[in-house]
Structures are given as structure tokens and as C-alpha cells.
Design an enzyme around this catalytic site. Structure first.
Site, PDB file in Angstrom:
ATOM      1  N   GLY A 189       0.816  -1.209   0.000  1.00  0.00           N
ATOM      2  CA  GLY A 189       0.000   0.000   0.000  1.00  0.00           C
ATOM      3  C   GLY A 189       0.845   1.253   0.000  1.00  0.00           C
ATOM      4  O   GLY A 189       2.082   1.199  -0.044  1.00  0.00           O
ATOM      5  N   ASP A 190       0.135   2.380   0.093  1.00  0.00           N
ATOM      6  CA  ASP A 190       0.766   3.695   0.029  1.00  0.00           C
ATOM      7  C   ASP A 190       0.576   4.367   1.397  1.00  0.00           C
ATOM      8  O   ASP A 190      -0.550   4.671   1.783  1.00  0.00           O
ATOM      9  CB  ASP A 190       0.059   4.499  -1.080  1.00  0.00           C
ATOM     10  N   PHE A 191       1.678   4.563   2.120  1.00  0.00           N
ATOM     11  CA  PHE A 191       1.530   5.064   3.495  1.00  0.00           C
ATOM     12  C   PHE A 191       1.048   6.508   3.586  1.00  0.00           C
ATOM     13  O   PHE A 191       0.748   6.996   4.664  1.00  0.00           O
ATOM     14  CB  PHE A 191       2.766   4.790   4.345  1.00  0.00           C
ATOM     15  N   HIS A 235      11.962  11.080   8.566  1.00  0.00           N
ATOM     16  CA  HIS A 235      13.061  12.012   8.243  1.00  0.00           C
ATOM     17  C   HIS A 235      13.274  12.157   6.731  1.00  0.00           C
ATOM     18  O   HIS A 235      14.004  13.030   6.297  1.00  0.00           O
ATOM     19  CB  HIS A 235      14.361  11.619   8.970  1.00  0.00           C
TER      20      HIS A 235
HETATM   21  C1  LIG Z   1      14.530   5.095   4.387  1.00  0.00           C
HETATM   22  S1  LIG Z   1      13.592   3.681   4.061  1.00  0.00           S
HETATM   23  C2  LIG Z   1      13.361   3.001   5.679  1.00  0.00           C
HETATM   24  C3  LIG Z   1      13.120   1.535   5.637  1.00  0.00           C
HETATM   25  C4  LIG Z   1      13.062   0.854   7.012  1.00  0.00           C
HETATM   26  N1  LIG Z   1      11.978   1.370   7.835  1.00  0.00           N
HETATM   27  C5  LIG Z   1      14.385   0.954   7.726  1.00  0.00           C
HETATM   28  O1  LIG Z   1      14.455   1.590   8.769  1.00  0.00           O
HETATM   29  O2  LIG Z   1      15.376   0.384   7.211  1.00  0.00           O
HETATM   30  C6  LIG Z   1      11.977   4.317   3.677  1.00  0.00           C
HETATM   31  C7  LIG Z   1      11.009   3.254   3.180  1.00  0.00           C
HETATM   32  O3  LIG Z   1       9.759   3.860   2.870  1.00  0.00           O
HETATM   33  C8  LIG Z   1       9.193   3.137   1.803  1.00  0.00           C
HETATM   34  N2  LIG Z   1       8.202   3.966   1.126  1.00  0.00           N
HETATM   35  C9  LIG Z   1       8.423   5.099   0.399  1.00  0.00           C
HETATM   36  N3  LIG Z   1       7.255   5.592  -0.056  1.00  0.00           N
HETATM   37  C10 LIG Z   1       6.273   4.753   0.384  1.00  0.00           C
HETATM   38  C11 LIG Z   1       4.858   4.758   0.259  1.00  0.00           C
HETATM   39  N4  LIG Z   1       4.232   5.718  -0.422  1.00  0.00           N
HETATM   40  N5  LIG Z   1       4.156   3.760   0.855  1.00  0.00           N
HETATM   41  C12 LIG Z   1       4.791   2.777   1.557  1.00  0.00           C
HETATM   42  N6  LIG Z   1       6.145   2.738   1.726  1.00  0.00           N
HETATM   43  C13 LIG Z   1       6.870   3.715   1.142  1.00  0.00           C
HETATM   44  C14 LIG Z   1      10.374   2.844   0.915  1.00  0.00           C
HETATM   45  O4  LIG Z   1      10.085   1.743   0.067  1.00  0.00           O
HETATM   46  C15 LIG Z   1      11.472   2.560   1.926  1.00  0.00           C
HETATM   47  O5  LIG Z   1      11.596   1.171   2.170  1.00  0.00           O
END
Ligand SMILES: C[S@@+](CC[C@H](N)C(=O)[O-])C[C@H]1O[C@@H](n2cnc3c(N)ncnc32)[C@H](O)[C@@H]1O
Length: 343
Positions: free
Chosen positions: A233-235, A253
């Protein structure tokens, strides 16, 4: 009128040395990257070697490599002995490929063109108040990663290495309940969720991510078998319901306040009165002392309009989403755990 006190004559020499040394500070990550790319730490595993031998094995120029390694030794990355041989140090061990505490991939990410080129345009970022990453690479960071598999590989590996290093300490720093469901929102490939579930056999987990990331999940581990599921999904729009704990680790962040509010509101809608939200991010302390959060904050601003926040900034953000900051817990690493509940 405010009176400006010029430095005392005896302060000037040290101030000049500090400022000019700082101006050349970019040479340190450049040198570090050379050592990592040439695999010097791995080459020293069978014993100390001089630059000539290292250069031969790595395919580099001996005199140039010697100068780079001598410079790195001033920062404790490698140690040169009186005979000119270089030794491993704690800081070089973490650059090896084959150890669980390796940050080699993270070092390659943080010194990659994605960071390096955007940093070269920091003045433009500060003047405009937004990243110029898209101007340099033709798309914002995540769009760039979608289009460039090599950059995506560099990014995913770098983040995964960092996660491995920090996730045990983070999981140990929060008193997880004996039973319940943990939803890791934007949880990447699931390394943190796996660690939490492995350490808490009564918990179940949901990894909530984009499809492309879920395809590479790391939850196939006998220690957590049958206790997890993935949800695509899309957070910005929604989060799975039914969670007792919602985790946002190194997610907020990445985003400006408006995007963070969308993510937090999506979590808020999924939460019940008893649910807790755990924001795992660096928290910028007050005062002038150095802190990794202040360093990472500049990197966030440079590559994707993200920011590291103070506890007060988290409090305001949470309030804007109908949530309340309950407490902030430290971890052994650079991040803290900001715990929130419904307002
Ligand atoms: C910086 S990473 C952090 C991943 C993990 N929580 C960690 O601490 O290693 C940010 C994550 O947000 C996810 N993400 C970005 N946009 C998103 C969205 N619209 N919906 C769901 N996840 C998303 C990315 O796929 C990525 O895995």
C-alpha cells in the site's frame, strides 16, 4: 548597538587552521571511498601490507595509494607502522565485506554520486529551501531509484547494512508487549520486523510497503515462521488496521512536514485508543555540541527535502495528526524511539 568582539590575536592561528582544515574536510570521505572501492580492509585480512603490495593486489598506483592511506590513518582508519606497513583498526574492520557489523555498503551509499553531487549544490538548496536532486538526476530520489537499477542497488544495500547494525539495539530499547501485532509502516525489506518478532515470540507482524520492496522481503526465517504477513500500500493514504504497535523507522526524516502529516494521519486512522506509534528517527538535541543527527539532517535536506527533528518538532507534528507524544527513549545508536498514542 551589539558590540562585536574580534578574536584575540592568539586565537586567530587556531581558528584559521580549523576553518581551512574544515574546507578540505570533503577529502576524507573521498579517501574513504577509495579505500572501500579498492577493498583495502579485506586485503589486509591476511596480515599487514605496505602500499606497494596493496596497490598491486588492488590494481592501483602505489605512491598515490600510500598518500591516501597515510591520510586515512590520521583518522584511525588503518594504522601505518614504522616499516610502512598498514594494519587493520576497528574503523577499518567495519569496512570489511564479510562481517555482520559491516558498514561497507552504507559507506558506498553515503559517498555515492547521489549524495556527493547534491552536496556540491548545497548552496542552491539553502537559497531555495528545497533539494536540487531532481535537477541533477532528472527525478526526485525515489523516482531516480525506480529508473536506475544500479542506484537502487546501492541505496537498498546501504540502508540494509545500516538496519542490520542498529536494529538489535533498537528492538532491545523498547518494552514490547508479550502479545499483539506490530505493523512496520515503510519497513523496507523487513529486517527490523524480523528482529522484533524473533525476540518476542508472542508478537505477530505486518510489513507494510510498496510492492517492489515487498518482492525482496527478508521475513522467510524459521524463527518468525507463521507470525507475519505482508501488506502492499501507500503510506500517504492508509495503513493496515488491527495493529497494537505501529512503527515508522527512518521514514519521517525522508519527508517534509506536510508529507509527514499525511503519513501520521494514515497511521492515526488505523490506530485504536490502545495502539502505540513508535517513531524511530534521530532526535536533534538542543545546544551547540556535535551530534550525528545534525550531520544527517544536512544530508536529508540535500537529497530529498527530509529533515531530522527535535523532540518539540515531533510533538507539534504529532499534535497536527491527532496524536500525542508520550515519551522518548534512547537507543545505543544514533536514533531514538518517540512513542505516541492518540491525543
Ligand atoms: C529510508 S527507508 C526506511 C526503511 C526501514 N523502515 C528501515 O528503517 O530500514 C523508507 C522506506 O519507505 C518506503 N516507502 C516510500 N514511499 C512509500 C509509500 N508511499 N508507501 C509505503 N512505503 C513507502 C520505501 O520503500 C522505503 O523502504
Amino acid at each position: 548597538m551589539h558590540e562585536v568582539r574580534p578574536p584575540e590575536p592568539e586565537e586567530i592561528g587556531a581558528a584559521v587552521r580549523q576553518v581551512l582544515g574544515d574546507c578540505l574536510g570533503y577529502l576524507y570521505p573521498a579517501a574513504l571511498r577509495v579505500a572501500v572501492r579498492l577493498g583495502v580492509a579485506d586485503l589486509l585480512l591476511d596480515g599487514p601490507k605496505d602500499a606497494a603490495r596493496l596497490a598491486e593486489e588492488a590494481g592501483a598506483d602505489a605512491a598515490s595509494l600510500h598518500r591516501v592511506l597515510r591520510f586515512l590513518a590520521t583518522r584511525g582508519v588503518f594504522r601505518e607502522d614504522a616499516a610502512g606497513a598498514f594494519h587493520l583498526t576497528a574503523a577499518s574492520h567495519v569496512l570489511r565485506t564479510d562481517v555482520p557489523y559491516s558498514v561497507r555498503s552504507t559507506a558506498l551509499l553515503l559517498t555515492d554520486r547521489m549524495y556527493w553531487d547534491a552536496t556540491g549544490r548545497l548552496e542552491d538548496t539553502v537559497r531555495r529551501g528545497r533539494t536540487v536532486f531532481d535537477e541533477i538526476f532528472g527525478a526526485p530520489l525515489f523516482g531516480h531509484l525506480d529508473r536506475d537499477p544500479e542506484a537502487a542497488e546501492t541505496f537498498d544495500r546501504g540502508i540494509a547494512d545500516l538496519s542490520v547494525i542498529e536494529q538489535g539495539g533498537i528492538a532491545d530499547s523498547y518494552p514490547f508487549p508479550a502479545t499483539g501485532t506490530v505493523v512496520d509502516v515503510g519497513g523496507g525489506p523487513g529486517g527490523f520486523l524480523r528482529t522484533v518478532l524473533a525476540g518476542n515470540p508472542g508478537l505477530r507482524g505486518v510489513l507494510y510497503e510498496q510492492a517492489s520492496v515487498l518482492a525482496k522481503h527478508q521475513l522467510d526465517d524459521p524463527a518468525v515462521a507463521g507470525r507475519w504477513e505482508t501488506a502492499e500500500g501507500d503510506f500517504f493514504r492508509s495503513a493496515p488496521t488491527g495493529g497494537d504497535l505501529y512503527v515508522l523507522k527512518r521514514v519521517l526524516h525522508d519527508w517534509d512536514d506536510a508529507h509527514c502529516l499525511d503519513i501520521l494521519r494514515a497511521c492515526r486512522r488505523a490506530m485504536t485508543a490502545d495502539s502505540r506509534l513508535l517513531i524511530v528517527d534521530a532526535v536533534v538535541p538542543a545546544g551547540n555540541d556535535p551530534h550525528p543527527a545534525k550531520l544527517y539532517d544536512i544530508a536529508m535536506m540535500t537529497i530529498f527535502d527530509g529533515k531530522e527533528r527535535t523532540e518539540r518538532e515531533f510533538e507539534v507534528l504529532l499534535a497536527g495528526a491527532g496524536l500525542r507524544l508520550l515519551r522518548t527513549l534512547p537507543t545505543p545508536g544514533t536514533v531514538s524511539i518517540v512513542e505516541a498514542g492518540l491525543a
